[in-house]
Scaffold this motif. Sequence first.
Motif, short mmCIF file in Angstrom:
data_model
loop_
_atom_site.label_atom_id
_atom_site.label_comp_id
_atom_site.label_asym_id
_atom_site.label_seq_id
_atom_site.Cartn_x
_atom_site.Cartn_y
_atom_site.Cartn_z
N THR A 111 0.86 -1.33 0.05
CA THR A 111 0.09 0.08 0.00
C THR A 111 0.70 1.23 0.11
O THR A 111 2.16 1.09 0.14
CB THR A 111 -0.98 0.06 1.22
OG1 THR A 111 -0.05 0.09 2.20
CG2 THR A 111 -1.85 -1.28 1.53
N ASP A 112 0.36 2.30 -0.27
CA ASP A 112 0.93 3.70 -0.33
C ASP A 112 1.42 3.84 1.36
O ASP A 112 2.50 4.49 1.33
CB ASP A 112 0.21 4.83 -0.77
CG ASP A 112 -0.28 4.78 -2.18
OD1 ASP A 112 0.36 4.09 -2.91
OD2 ASP A 112 -1.23 5.58 -2.58
N GLU A 113 0.62 3.53 2.16
CA GLU A 113 1.12 3.58 3.67
C GLU A 113 2.37 2.80 3.96
O GLU A 113 3.24 3.31 4.54
CB GLU A 113 0.10 3.51 4.56
CG GLU A 113 -1.08 4.26 4.50
CD GLU A 113 -2.08 4.05 3.43
OE1 GLU A 113 -2.07 2.90 2.76
OE2 GLU A 113 -2.82 5.02 2.94
N GLU A 114 2.64 1.70 3.38
CA GLU A 114 3.59 0.81 3.40
C GLU A 114 4.93 1.29 2.81
O GLU A 114 5.92 1.31 3.53
CB GLU A 114 3.32 -0.64 3.12
CG GLU A 114 2.30 -1.32 3.75
CD GLU A 114 2.04 -2.70 3.31
OE1 GLU A 114 1.91 -3.60 4.09
OE2 GLU A 114 1.72 -2.91 2.23
N ILE A 115 4.83 1.77 1.68
CA ILE A 115 5.86 2.43 0.78
C ILE A 115 6.33 3.78 1.55
O ILE A 115 7.49 3.67 1.81
CB ILE A 115 5.34 2.76 -0.48
CG1 ILE A 115 5.03 1.26 -1.33
CG2 ILE A 115 6.36 3.51 -0.89
CD1 ILE A 115 4.61 1.43 -2.58
N HIS A 116 5.36 4.47 2.18
CA HIS A 116 5.87 5.55 2.81
C HIS A 116 6.31 5.37 4.32
O HIS A 116 7.52 5.78 4.51
CB HIS A 116 4.58 6.74 3.17
CG HIS A 116 4.80 7.81 3.77
ND1 HIS A 116 4.82 7.90 5.23
CD2 HIS A 116 5.25 9.05 3.45
CE1 HIS A 116 5.28 8.98 5.79
NE2 HIS A 116 5.57 9.71 4.37
N ALA A 117 5.93 4.51 4.87
CA ALA A 117 6.61 3.92 6.05
C ALA A 117 8.06 3.39 6.02
O ALA A 117 9.09 3.88 6.75
CB ALA A 117 5.85 2.83 6.90
N SER A 118 8.06 2.85 4.79
CA SER A 118 9.59 2.25 4.42
C SER A 118 10.58 3.60 4.11
O SER A 118 11.70 3.49 4.50
CB SER A 118 9.58 1.25 3.40
OG SER A 118 8.93 0.14 3.59
N ASP A 128 11.42 15.92 5.04
CA ASP A 128 9.94 15.62 4.57
C ASP A 128 10.05 15.25 3.14
O ASP A 128 9.64 14.49 2.52
CB ASP A 128 8.81 16.60 4.75
CG ASP A 128 8.50 16.36 6.48
OD1 ASP A 128 8.94 15.72 6.92
OD2 ASP A 128 7.97 17.62 6.66
N ARG A 129 10.96 16.32 2.54
CA ARG A 129 11.15 16.22 0.74
C ARG A 129 11.76 14.89 0.76
O ARG A 129 11.52 14.31 -0.58
CB ARG A 129 12.03 17.52 0.35
CG ARG A 129 12.24 17.20 -1.14
CD ARG A 129 10.94 17.51 -1.89
NE ARG A 129 11.50 17.38 -3.25
CZ ARG A 129 10.27 17.38 -4.10
NH1 ARG A 129 9.17 17.41 -3.88
NH2 ARG A 129 10.65 17.15 -5.42
N ALA A 130 13.06 14.56 1.58
CA ALA A 130 13.61 13.19 1.31
C ALA A 130 12.79 11.98 1.21
O ALA A 130 12.78 10.99 0.50
CB ALA A 130 14.83 13.33 2.21
N VAL A 131 11.84 12.00 2.33
CA VAL A 131 10.97 11.10 2.52
C VAL A 131 9.98 10.90 1.23
O VAL A 131 9.69 9.77 0.66
CB VAL A 131 10.22 11.20 3.68
CG1 VAL A 131 8.92 10.07 3.73
CG2 VAL A 131 10.78 11.05 5.13
#
Length: 88
Positions: free
Chosen positions: A16-23, A46-49
Amino acid sequence: MCRNIKTLFNFEPPATDEEIHASALQFVRKLSGFNKPSAANKAAFDRAVHDVAHAAHHLLASLHTQAPARDRAVETEKARERSRARFG
């Protein structure tokens, strides 16, 4: 590699988008050494994430395999079993 970053490719259902963001967040935390950046570094952090998550989306979308998709529940149970064997 950071132990909290999980493999996201070739799972059913897909990451999911949430899993990708968490990684991406874990990766940037590891690189920067910040768990929570200061106000002066927040925008760069934040930009790097965002950039890492974007790159991860592209990577996952472009990868191909002939192997069948792995089942999340089965892989989670395998990880728990490894943890029990390692830590008792």
